[in-house]
Design an enzyme around this catalytic site. Structure first.
Site, PDB file in Angstrom:
ATOM      1  N   LEU A  17       0.951  -1.034  -0.039  1.00 50.66           N
ATOM      2  CA  LEU A  17       0.179   0.137   0.042  1.00 50.66           C
ATOM      3  C   LEU A  17       0.893   1.451  -0.089  1.00 50.66           C
ATOM      4  O   LEU A  17       0.593   2.415  -0.749  1.00 50.66           O
ATOM      5  CB  LEU A  17      -0.864   0.001   1.270  1.00 50.66           C
ATOM      6  N   ASP A  57      12.538   2.624  11.339  1.00 48.47           N
ATOM      7  CA  ASP A  57      11.727   1.903  12.222  1.00 48.47           C
ATOM      8  C   ASP A  57      10.871   2.738  12.816  1.00 48.47           C
ATOM      9  O   ASP A  57      11.121   3.743  13.648  1.00 48.47           O
ATOM     10  CB  ASP A  57      12.616   1.356  13.361  1.00 48.47           C
ATOM     11  N   CYS A  83       1.833   3.606   6.136  1.00 47.09           N
ATOM     12  CA  CYS A  83       1.570   2.334   5.820  1.00 47.09           C
ATOM     13  C   CYS A  83       2.184   1.356   6.332  1.00 47.09           C
ATOM     14  O   CYS A  83       2.142  -0.055   6.239  1.00 47.09           O
ATOM     15  CB  CYS A  83       1.700   2.084   4.481  1.00 47.09           C
ATOM     16  N   SER A 145      -7.484  -1.376   9.803  1.00 47.87           N
ATOM     17  CA  SER A 145      -7.645  -2.725   9.084  1.00 47.87           C
ATOM     18  C   SER A 145      -9.163  -2.794   9.282  1.00 47.87           C
ATOM     19  O   SER A 145      -9.650  -2.620  10.438  1.00 47.87           O
ATOM     20  CB  SER A 145      -6.848  -3.648   9.377  1.00 47.87           C
ATOM     21  N   TYR A 158      -2.836  -8.127  16.466  1.00 49.20           N
ATOM     22  CA  TYR A 158      -3.026  -6.998  15.082  1.00 49.20           C
ATOM     23  C   TYR A 158      -4.483  -6.350  15.155  1.00 49.20           C
ATOM     24  O   TYR A 158      -4.496  -5.213  14.826  1.00 49.20           O
ATOM     25  CB  TYR A 158      -3.345  -8.026  13.764  1.00 49.20           C
ATOM     26  N   LYS A 162      -4.974  -2.295  15.487  1.00 47.78           N
ATOM     27  CA  LYS A 162      -5.478  -1.565  14.399  1.00 47.78           C
ATOM     28  C   LYS A 162      -6.778  -0.642  15.076  1.00 47.78           C
ATOM     29  O   LYS A 162      -7.068   0.122  14.840  1.00 47.78           O
ATOM     30  CB  LYS A 162      -5.819  -2.394  13.228  1.00 47.78           C
ATOM     31  N   PHE A 191      -6.576  -6.868   0.829  1.00 47.80           N
ATOM     32  CA  PHE A 191      -5.685  -6.610  -0.296  1.00 47.80           C
ATOM     33  C   PHE A 191      -4.638  -7.446  -0.579  1.00 47.80           C
ATOM     34  O   PHE A 191      -3.891  -8.109   0.317  1.00 47.80           O
ATOM     35  CB  PHE A 191      -5.430  -5.087   0.348  1.00 47.80           C
ATOM     36  N   THR A 193      -1.158  -7.563  -1.099  1.00 47.87           N
ATOM     37  CA  THR A 193      -0.244  -6.977  -0.678  1.00 47.87           C
ATOM     38  C   THR A 193       1.055  -8.007  -0.166  1.00 47.87           C
ATOM     39  O   THR A 193       0.655  -9.359  -0.337  1.00 47.87           O
ATOM     40  CB  THR A 193      -0.230  -6.266   0.766  1.00 47.87           C
TER      41      THR A 193
END
Length: 252
Positions: A17, A57, A83, A145, A158, A162, A191, A193
């Site tokens: 992305l 980072d 991103c 997300s 995750y 998000k 997506f 990716t």
């Protein structure tokens, strides 16, 4: 806000992305700092689009400062697109015992703390800009997300990271309103990716078929088109936009 002649930082700009967004910005006359951990790929993308690469980072203050400093050397920093991110999968309690705390902590550090780190540093620089005719001094776009809302089995870390990005969208927009800096978030669905392309082809096909319409994987270009609209539409502020073809994730 017009993209041409403005400077933008894109974290995770070496692939996926971020790369799609960096290429879109350059194609529309923007100057881009590609901030990423992948030096070879990042330098290659930056060279192709006439930008600058900075190894970054996002969870480290010094790295974030270096990316902002590189942007200011190019001109007027008006945009940040976050991103950069990681997506480990691990159950709260699995066959080998409890979820690794280090994995959970790292996910939150990169995806949530890293996004905020870049936002605060970029916004500080933007606050000193001469405002555009619209009164704007900058725009910030982060990536959440659909897992923030529909987290699946194995996505506790995750989804938490998000969900934090979603949760801070409005308060940051309110914080920065007096400075004329907008803050938005995009929540992509499934997506195509590098993270997804690491899965078996049959899994990719099944995921694509699960999207109501269009029944395909999202592309970096889809994301970049929305990022462009957010940049150019100054009424978009303090909101999270799902970019997902109407998908709602099942438990697994």
């Amino acid at each position: 806000m017009q993209i041409a002649g403005k400077v933008f930082i894109v974290t995770g700009g070496a692939s996926g992305l971020g790369e799609g967004t960096a290429r879109m910005l350059a194609a529309n006359g923007g100057k881009v700092v590609v901030a990423d951990m992948q030096a070879d790929k990042g330098e290659s993308v930056a060279k192709e689009i006439g930008g600058v690469f900075v190894r970054c980072d996002v969870s480290q203050e010094a790295d974030g400062q270096a990316a902002v400093a590189a942007a200011l050397k190019l001109g007027k920093l008006m945009g940040l697109v976050n991103c950069a991110g990681i997506a480990p999968a691990e159950k709260t309690v699995g066959k080998n015992g409890p979820h690794g705390l280090a994995v959970f902590s790292k996910t939150v550090m990169v995806n949530l703390v890293g996004s905020f780190n870049m936002i605060r540093l970029a916004a500080d620089a933007m606050s000193r800009n001469e405002p555009e005719s619209t009164g704007e001094r900058g725009v910030l776009i982060s990536t959440a997300s659909v897992a923030a809302y529909d987290g699946q089995i194995g996505q506790a870390a995750y989804s938490a990271s998000k969900g934090g990005v979603v949760g801070m969208t409005l308060p940051i927009a309110r914080d920065l309103a007096r400075s004329g800096i907008r803050n938005m978030t995009i929540a992509p669905g499934i997506f195509g990716t590098p993270m997804l392309f690491g899965m078996p082809q049959e899994v990719q096909d099944a995921l694509a078929a699960s999207v109501p319409f269009p029944s395909r994987l999202g592309t970096p270009e889809d994301y970049a088109k929305l990022a462009r609209h957010i940049i150019e539409n100054d009424m978009l502020n303090g909101e999270v936009i799902r970019l997902d073809g109407a998908i709602r994730l099942a438990p697994r």
